[in-house]
Enzyme design. Sequence first.
Site, PDB file in Angstrom:
ATOM      1  CG  HIS A 146      16.492  57.504 -53.910  1.00 34.27           C
ATOM      2  ND1 HIS A 146      15.979  57.069 -52.716  1.00 34.27           N
ATOM      3  CD2 HIS A 146      15.654  57.059 -54.866  1.00 34.27           C
ATOM      4  CE1 HIS A 146      14.863  56.393 -52.933  1.00 34.27           C
ATOM      5  NE2 HIS A 146      14.637  56.379 -54.238  1.00 34.27           N
ATOM      6  CE1 TYR A 197       7.505  55.055 -50.892  1.00 34.61           C
ATOM      7  CE2 TYR A 197       6.355  57.127 -51.271  1.00 34.61           C
ATOM      8  CZ  TYR A 197       7.298  56.189 -51.654  1.00 34.61           C
ATOM      9  OH  TYR A 197       8.026  56.390 -52.798  1.00 34.61           O
ATOM     10  CG  HIS A 206       2.080  60.411 -58.691  1.00 33.10           C
ATOM     11  ND1 HIS A 206       2.388  59.539 -57.665  1.00 33.10           N
ATOM     12  CD2 HIS A 206       1.575  61.517 -58.108  1.00 33.10           C
ATOM     13  CE1 HIS A 206       2.095  60.111 -56.503  1.00 33.10           C
ATOM     14  NE2 HIS A 206       1.596  61.313 -56.751  1.00 33.10           N
TER      15      HIS A 206
END
Length: 430
Positions: free
Chosen positions: A288, A346, A361
Site C-alpha cells: 500500500h 471509507y 489523528h
Amino acid sequence: MTNTLHYLAGFGNQHLSEAHPGALPQGQNSPQQCPLGLYAELISGAAFTAPRHSNLRSWVYRRQPSVVVSGYAPLAQPWLKTGAAEGETVAPDPLRWAPSPLPEGEQDFVAGLRTLVVNGDPDAHVGMAAHLYLATSSMLRSAFVNADGEMLIVPQQGALRITTELGRLDVKPGEIALIPRGLAFKVEVDGPSRGYVCENYGAAMRLPELGPIGSNGLANPRDFLAPVAWFEAENAGRYEIIKKFGGSLWRAEQDHTPFNVVAWHGNLAPYKYDTAHFMTIGSISFDHPDPSIFTVLTSPSDTPGWANIDFVIFPPRWMVAEHSFRPPWYHRNVMSEFMGLVLGQYDAKPEGFKPGGASLHNAFVPHGPDSEAFAKASTVELAPHKLDHTLAFMFETRYRLKPTAYALQGGQLEASYADCWRGLADQFKP
C-alpha cells in the site's frame, strides 16, 4: 442552480475576462482614465517582490472601488474560531465526529460555520482551521471577505453557487472551490447544505511537485476552472460586508454591490475543481503506497516536504496489489490528519465513518483499519477490485491540531471511537 456558467481553464494561469466589450484597458493596467468610466483596483495575493512563479495578483475594473464602505463594527459568531490559541488542550487520543444535523431554521453560510480544529496563527501566516458549514438559506445582499486566509470549500450535501468579485462558480458534492484570501464572495444554496472548509493561513495553495511521477498525473492544471467576469446588474442598494480580520468578524454596510467588477486580468483567481478528473496513481505490484500520491493541492512551509497543509483525496480507484494488505496500514505519522467523508464508505472504516462526519489523528497518534476492515482485508481473495462510489479527503498539516470547545461539547463527538480497534487481539503463533 439553473444558469449556464462559463469558465477559464488552468490553475495559476494569467487569465483575462470582460463582461462588457471594451472594459479591459489595452496596453497598460491603470490608464489615466479607464474605459467605460470604470475604476482600476489591484488585488495582491503575494508580496510585490515575491518570485515571479509565486507572485499572485489580479487587476479588476469595477463600477465603484472597494474603499467605498462604512466603518466596521464587531459581529458575534460564537462557533467560528481562529488559531491555536482558541483550541482546547486534549489528550493524544484519536477523535471522531458523527455527521452534524442541519438546522431547521434559516442559516446562511457564514452563520453556519462551525470550527472543529485549529492550529497556527493567521498573523504569523502559519497553520489552518477545519470548519463545517451547515446552511439552509442563501446570502443575498451580504458578502464575506476573509482577510485571515484562503478558503478551500468541500461540499458534502447540496449544490452551491459561489459569487465572487471575479465571477461565479457552481460547485456540487464531488467538486471543490478555492477562494483566495481577501476576495469578497457570497454563497447561495440549493436546499439544505453541509460541507467542510479548510481555512489556510499559510502560503497559498498550489499544485504539488510531481517528482518521479513525471509531467502527468494527479490533478492537472487545465481541470481547474476560474470564472469569467460577471457583475450584478443592480449596483445600487444596501449591502452587508462581513470581514474576518485578526480572528474576529466585523460588519459594515455600503450602498452598492461589491460584485461590480466588469473586467479583470491576472493569476489571482477563485477556482473550482471536479475530483472525478483526478488521475489516481497506486501500486500495480504489491504493498500500500503512501497517501501523498493522492495530493490535490499543497500549502508548503519553510521546511521542504513538511507541508503547512496538504489537501488529499481518496476517490474511486482500482485495487490490484498482490500478496498485500490493501487498506491503509496501522501507522503513526509526524503529520496531523483531519479527515472527512463526502460520500460512500471509507475502506479502512466501512461502517463507523459516515458521510458528513470527521476524524482527527494528531501527530504520532496511532490509527488504521478497524477490526472489521482488518479481518476482511486479511482473508479476502485478492482479485482486481474497484473501490467505487466513495470520496474521502484529508487536510494534513505539520502542526498539531487542537479541537475547539464546540467540537468537544457540540454533541457529535463519538466517545467510543477507540472501541473500533478493541477486537485486534494478540494472534502471535510462535
